[in-house]
Design a protein around this motif. Structure first.
Motif, PDB file in Angstrom:
ATOM      1  N   ASN A  67       0.828  -1.206   0.000  1.00 53.86           N
ATOM      2  CA  ASN A  67       0.000   0.000   0.000  1.00 53.86           C
ATOM      3  C   ASN A  67       0.861   1.255   0.000  1.00 53.86           C
ATOM      4  OD1 ASN A  67      -2.775  -0.909  -0.030  1.00 53.86           O
ATOM      5  ND2 ASN A  67      -2.362  -1.773   1.985  1.00 53.86           N
ATOM      6  N   PHE A  70       2.131   1.782  -3.527  1.00 54.90           N
ATOM      7  CA  PHE A  70       1.087   2.369  -4.364  1.00 54.90           C
ATOM      8  C   PHE A  70       0.957   3.866  -4.096  1.00 54.90           C
ATOM      9  CE2 PHE A  70      -3.320   3.739  -4.933  1.00 54.90           C
ATOM     10  CZ  PHE A  70      -3.439   3.542  -6.295  1.00 54.90           C
ATOM     11  N   THR A  84      -9.743   8.032  -9.890  1.00 54.04           N
ATOM     12  CA  THR A  84      -9.783   6.636  -9.437  1.00 54.04           C
ATOM     13  C   THR A  84      -8.609   6.318  -8.530  1.00 54.04           C
ATOM     14  OG1 THR A  84     -10.866   6.015 -11.493  1.00 54.04           O
ATOM     15  CG2 THR A  84      -9.853   4.243 -10.218  1.00 54.04           C
ATOM     16  N   ASN A  85      -7.412   6.772  -8.910  1.00 57.18           N
ATOM     17  CA  ASN A  85      -6.235   6.485  -8.089  1.00 57.18           C
ATOM     18  C   ASN A  85      -6.246   7.268  -6.775  1.00 57.18           C
ATOM     19  OD1 ASN A  85      -5.227   4.577  -9.789  1.00 57.18           O
ATOM     20  ND2 ASN A  85      -3.866   5.977 -10.864  1.00 57.18           N
ATOM     21  N   TYR A  87      -8.998   7.869  -5.118  1.00 56.32           N
ATOM     22  CA  TYR A  87      -9.900   7.026  -4.327  1.00 56.32           C
ATOM     23  C   TYR A  87      -9.161   5.790  -3.809  1.00 56.32           C
ATOM     24  CZ  TYR A  87     -13.699   3.837  -3.194  1.00 56.32           C
ATOM     25  OH  TYR A  87     -14.520   2.943  -2.563  1.00 56.32           O
ATOM     26  N   LEU A  88      -8.423   5.129  -4.690  1.00 56.46           N
ATOM     27  CA  LEU A  88      -7.647   3.954  -4.262  1.00 56.46           C
ATOM     28  C   LEU A  88      -6.572   4.341  -3.252  1.00 56.46           C
ATOM     29  CD1 LEU A  88      -7.303   2.077  -7.657  1.00 56.46           C
ATOM     30  CD2 LEU A  88      -8.758   1.489  -5.713  1.00 56.46           C
ATOM     31  N   ASN A  90      -6.915   6.696  -0.996  1.00 54.48           N
ATOM     32  CA  ASN A  90      -7.616   6.795   0.286  1.00 54.48           C
ATOM     33  C   ASN A  90      -7.849   5.413   0.895  1.00 54.48           C
ATOM     34  OD1 ASN A  90      -7.853   9.598   0.486  1.00 54.48           O
ATOM     35  ND2 ASN A  90      -9.601   9.599  -0.904  1.00 54.48           N
ATOM     36  N   LEU A  91      -8.189   4.453   0.059  1.00 52.17           N
ATOM     37  CA  LEU A  91      -8.338   3.081   0.550  1.00 52.17           C
ATOM     38  C   LEU A  91      -7.015   2.523   1.055  1.00 52.17           C
ATOM     39  CD1 LEU A  91     -10.732   1.527  -2.116  1.00 52.17           C
ATOM     40  CD2 LEU A  91     -11.250   2.118   0.240  1.00 52.17           C
ATOM     41  N   ALA A  92      -5.924   2.859   0.371  1.00 55.65           N
ATOM     42  CA  ALA A  92      -4.604   2.396   0.798  1.00 55.65           C
ATOM     43  C   ALA A  92      -4.227   2.998   2.141  1.00 55.65           C
ATOM     44  CB  ALA A  92      -3.552   2.732  -0.262  1.00 55.65           C
ATOM     45  N   ASP A  95      -6.179   1.226   4.758  1.00 56.71           N
ATOM     46  CA  ASP A  95      -5.642  -0.122   4.911  1.00 56.71           C
ATOM     47  C   ASP A  95      -4.347  -0.102   5.720  1.00 56.71           C
ATOM     48  OD1 ASP A  95      -5.774  -2.875   4.548  1.00 56.71           O
ATOM     49  OD2 ASP A  95      -4.591  -2.802   2.704  1.00 56.71           O
TER      50      ASP A  95
END
Length: 103
Positions: A67, A70, A84-85, A87-88, A90-92, A95
């Motif tokens: 993560n 990324f 999109t990235n 958003y991803l 923020n998820l990373a 996590d």
């Protein structure tokens, strides 16, 4: 539901005078782990202990590293900064925060 007078509080889970334990579910079994015969059922054997102490931290460290890689890529490479990235990313971040609490 019965109405209560002004100033009185309703507590549907109140303990009765003769009850020793509190459980809002009627006739629910109470697990007493102070009994050694029951407590042994919930102990890990040596293989499970080894797996939990070796594999679990490895998974957490791997997740934090991937993560982080990324996030580093999204920050350093300009064309990777898409909606999109982000958003991803923020998820990373979430996590990484989750995995860091498990170590």
């Amino acid at each position: 539901m019965a109405e209560h007078g002004e100033g009185s509080m309703s507590n549907e889970f109140a303990l009765d005078d003769d009850s020793e334990t509190f459980c809002p579910i009627q006739d629910a079994p109470i697990l007493n782990l102070s009994d050694p015969s029951l407590a042994t059922r919930y102990e890990y054997d040596s293989v499970q202990t080894a797996l939990v102490t070796i594999v679990y931290p490895c998974i957490c460290v791997f997740g934090i590293l991937t993560n982080s890689a990324f996030l580093f890529t999204v920050v350093r490479v300009p064309y990777m900064r898409t909606i999109t990235n982000i958003y991803l990313g923020n998820l990373a971040v979430s996590d990484i925060l989750f995995l860091s609490t498990e170590l």
